[in-house]
Write a protein that holds these residues in place. Sequence first.
Motif, PDB file in Angstrom:
ATOM      1  N   GLY A  14     -12.690  -8.805   8.390  1.00 51.79           N
ATOM      2  CA  GLY A  14     -13.980  -8.436   8.973  1.00 51.79           C
ATOM      3  C   GLY A  14     -13.761  -7.543  10.192  1.00 51.79           C
ATOM      4  O   GLY A  14     -14.529  -6.617  10.435  1.00 51.79           O
ATOM      5  N   PHE A  15     -12.698  -7.833  10.951  1.00 57.75           N
ATOM      6  CA  PHE A  15     -12.370  -7.015  12.128  1.00 57.75           C
ATOM      7  C   PHE A  15     -11.350  -5.927  11.771  1.00 57.75           C
ATOM      8  O   PHE A  15     -11.545  -4.758  12.109  1.00 57.75           O
ATOM      9  N   ALA A  16     -10.266  -6.308  11.088  1.00 56.84           N
ATOM     10  CA  ALA A  16      -9.178  -5.344  10.809  1.00 56.84           C
ATOM     11  C   ALA A  16      -9.209  -4.845   9.367  1.00 56.84           C
ATOM     12  O   ALA A  16      -8.692  -3.773   9.068  1.00 56.84           O
ATOM     13  N   TYR A  17      -9.775  -5.621   8.475  1.00 50.80           N
ATOM     14  CA  TYR A  17      -9.851  -5.270   7.057  1.00 50.80           C
ATOM     15  C   TYR A  17     -10.929  -6.135   6.407  1.00 50.80           C
ATOM     16  O   TYR A  17     -11.389  -7.119   7.012  1.00 50.80           O
ATOM     17  N   THR A  18     -11.342  -5.757   5.212  1.00 50.85           N
ATOM     18  CA  THR A  18     -12.127  -6.663   4.367  1.00 50.85           C
ATOM     19  C   THR A  18     -11.511  -6.573   2.974  1.00 50.85           C
ATOM     20  O   THR A  18     -10.610  -5.758   2.748  1.00 50.85           O
ATOM     21  N   LEU A  19     -11.988  -7.348   2.050  1.00 51.80           N
ATOM     22  CA  LEU A  19     -11.430  -7.261   0.695  1.00 51.80           C
ATOM     23  C   LEU A  19     -11.640  -5.857   0.115  1.00 51.80           C
ATOM     24  O   LEU A  19     -10.845  -5.381  -0.683  1.00 51.80           O
ATOM     25  N   GLN A  20     -12.702  -5.192   0.545  1.00 53.53           N
ATOM     26  CA  GLN A  20     -12.978  -3.833   0.067  1.00 53.53           C
ATOM     27  C   GLN A  20     -12.313  -2.776   0.945  1.00 53.53           C
ATOM     28  O   GLN A  20     -12.146  -1.637   0.537  1.00 53.53           O
ATOM     29  N   ASN A  21     -11.988  -3.132   2.154  1.00 54.98           N
ATOM     30  CA  ASN A  21     -11.457  -2.152   3.108  1.00 54.98           C
ATOM     31  C   ASN A  21     -10.021  -2.464   3.474  1.00 54.98           C
ATOM     32  O   ASN A  21      -9.755  -3.175   4.451  1.00 54.98           O
ATOM     33  N   THR A  22      -9.112  -1.953   2.655  1.00 52.55           N
ATOM     34  CA  THR A  22      -7.684  -2.111   2.924  1.00 52.55           C
ATOM     35  C   THR A  22      -7.014  -0.749   2.800  1.00 52.55           C
ATOM     36  O   THR A  22      -7.615   0.197   2.306  1.00 52.55           O
ATOM     37  N   TYR A  23      -5.788  -0.688   3.276  1.00 57.01           N
ATOM     38  CA  TYR A  23      -4.976   0.535   3.199  1.00 57.01           C
ATOM     39  C   TYR A  23      -5.763   1.749   3.726  1.00 57.01           C
ATOM     40  O   TYR A  23      -6.295   1.666   4.833  1.00 57.01           O
ATOM     41  N   ASP A  24      -5.867   2.831   2.962  1.00 53.87           N
ATOM     42  CA  ASP A  24      -6.558   4.034   3.473  1.00 53.87           C
ATOM     43  C   ASP A  24      -7.932   3.715   4.057  1.00 53.87           C
ATOM     44  O   ASP A  24      -8.419   4.433   4.937  1.00 53.87           O
ATOM     45  N   ASN A  25      -8.575   2.691   3.529  1.00 54.54           N
ATOM     46  CA  ASN A  25      -9.919   2.340   3.952  1.00 54.54           C
ATOM     47  C   ASN A  25      -9.948   1.140   4.904  1.00 54.54           C
ATOM     48  O   ASN A  25     -11.002   0.574   5.168  1.00 54.54           O
ATOM     49  N   GLY A  26      -8.798   0.751   5.394  1.00 53.82           N
ATOM     50  CA  GLY A  26      -8.722  -0.361   6.341  1.00 53.82           C
ATOM     51  C   GLY A  26      -9.533  -0.054   7.587  1.00 53.82           C
ATOM     52  O   GLY A  26      -9.717   1.112   7.960  1.00 53.82           O
ATOM     53  N   LEU A  27     -10.013  -1.091   8.248  1.00 57.81           N
ATOM     54  CA  LEU A  27     -10.936  -0.900   9.365  1.00 57.81           C
ATOM     55  C   LEU A  27     -10.261  -0.325  10.619  1.00 57.81           C
ATOM     56  O   LEU A  27     -10.941   0.079  11.552  1.00 57.81           O
ATOM     57  N   ASP A  44      -5.664   2.770  -9.627  1.00 57.32           N
ATOM     58  CA  ASP A  44      -6.867   2.300 -10.310  1.00 57.32           C
ATOM     59  C   ASP A  44      -7.147   0.904  -9.768  1.00 57.32           C
ATOM     60  O   ASP A  44      -6.447  -0.055 -10.118  1.00 57.32           O
ATOM     61  N   LEU A  45      -8.152   0.808  -8.905  1.00 50.73           N
ATOM     62  CA  LEU A  45      -8.387  -0.444  -8.182  1.00 50.73           C
ATOM     63  C   LEU A  45      -9.232  -1.444  -8.980  1.00 50.73           C
ATOM     64  O   LEU A  45      -9.568  -2.513  -8.465  1.00 50.73           O
ATOM     65  N   SER A  46      -9.561  -1.123 -10.205  1.00 48.12           N
ATOM     66  CA  SER A  46     -10.342  -2.064 -11.016  1.00 48.12           C
ATOM     67  C   SER A  46      -9.524  -3.333 -11.279  1.00 48.12           C
ATOM     68  O   SER A  46      -8.289  -3.305 -11.285  1.00 48.12           O
TER      69      SER A  46
END
Lengths: 278, 278
Positions: free
Chosen positions: A124-137, A230-232
């Motif tokens: 929630g602060f540093a990452y979320t399940l959807q926001n990791t790596y290139d999309n990390g917070l 492929d993140l599916s």
Amino acid sequence: MAPKTVLIVYAHHSPSSFNAAAKDVAVQTLTAQGCKVIVSDLYAMNFHAIATAADIKGKLKSPEHFLYAEETFIAYKEDRLSDDIKEEHRKVAQADLIIFQFPLYWFSYPAIMKGWMERVLTRGFAYTLQNTYDNGLCKDKKAVLSFTTGAPETKFQPDGINGDVNVLLWPLQNGVLHFCGFQVLAPQIFWGPARASPSERKAMLETWQARLKGVLEERPLSFASSELFDLSVQAGARLRPEVKEAYASQPYGLTTGQHLDKPLPPNNQTKAPPYDKH
Amino acid sequence: MAPKTVLIVYAHHSPSSFNAAAKDVAVQTLTAQGCKVIVSDLYAMNFHAIATAADIKGKLKSPEHFLYAEETFIAYKEDRLSDDIKEEHRKVAQADLIIFQFPLYWFSYPAIMKGWMERVLTRGFAYTLQNTYDNGLCKDKKAVLSFTTGAPETKFQPDGINGDVNVLLWPLQNGVLHFCGFQVLAPQIFWGPARASPSERKAMLETWQARLKGVLEERPLSFASSELFDLSVQAGARLRPEVKEAYASQPYGLTTGQHLDKPLPPNNQTKAPPYDKH
């Protein structure tokens, strides 16, 4: 250029250590450049290193089956994390660059710093399940590991008794920092300062000081872009077939971890690529 | 066969977790076979995870420049280590096998277990500067990492977004366990039990139970023998020239870390080699 903020997360017991000197050089050099420098001196703060339910104020969602990442995610959103975590969050939020300064203990950072990672890099602060790596917070921030070793550099070569330092760095740099989106700068490795002469130690610190003058403008290490996968759920977050095909004729793998059963790209976790050629 | 002793170093908060179930299966299965089983339940013990001067009773040698490994080495020899470390030493000394049971946190074991490594694998007890790797002081003992992941196995392949799990395991298994001489057994990896169905979780535990019946007779993972290196200071503990020459025609490197700029030997840190073929 607006003044930048640098957070130094520092883990050494002794103010007379080489690690302390490396930290002090960073504070002085960056402050002299007009940066705001904040230091989290973990041992001096008596930083609590263990992730437990005590990190959450108020009621747990599932006290009978406590899951740290889930519970702290909720507590973060509801502003119910412990005060010491919130204080570290405030520091990280301000920082353009985080320097982790530590002695390498057992091929990793000390437990007190591992605890900082576990407690401060909250979902929630540093990452979320959807926001990791290139999309990390933390993708707008830079991070660098700066550490001392007991052993000389030769032991950490691909033919050395400790093995390639790039392999050792992969879980620390990809699995923690890049996972949260940080732009990871080349590590600053001080090889065996305890066995070095005073003049050699001085030279090591001068090299660090010279680097610090431009560190905020450095380009990061190369990691695999999230778009290549492929993140599916069906595909299981593996490289897309066309990417693997494009790499089939290459002499090296993509990164230290995504090596595609090829030789590791040399210095992948220790040197930034020559961006001007790209 | 004399009865064997197994130490389980266990790090999960919740007695209703999959990790707890995996630990309980090990206790039951090994006890039923006549083993003595000891459990260090780190969170329940409130195990102190931070290596500090408080681990040493009496006078420090260099209080003004505190070096943990040096000071605890002396304290070990003079029987001046803290009681909790001595208690863990007594458990390790008895153990023929140590099982580390934990959830993978940030590509590594939890900080509380990292702290156990730092405080319990004391110089003088687990290794000395002369006794590392093949000659480590734990060379008559076996060790196995048994852990759960959040992510599925596909993410930890050489083309997965987390990279090859063998790379992640190298610092944990070579840098800690093999460094102290432990014969490292193939890791027991439970892939994403939190997302699995109850019957899938049951099947995972049954696989573990079946393995445990023969675990004490398992042959270890393959690491580079210390004899292959020139350990002189001049040579810097790199592979001997004749060894590198012999490997020049091989398709793979020697280990994950000693890869010699060749493709990594597949499954080097996850599967024991087929010893019968050697």
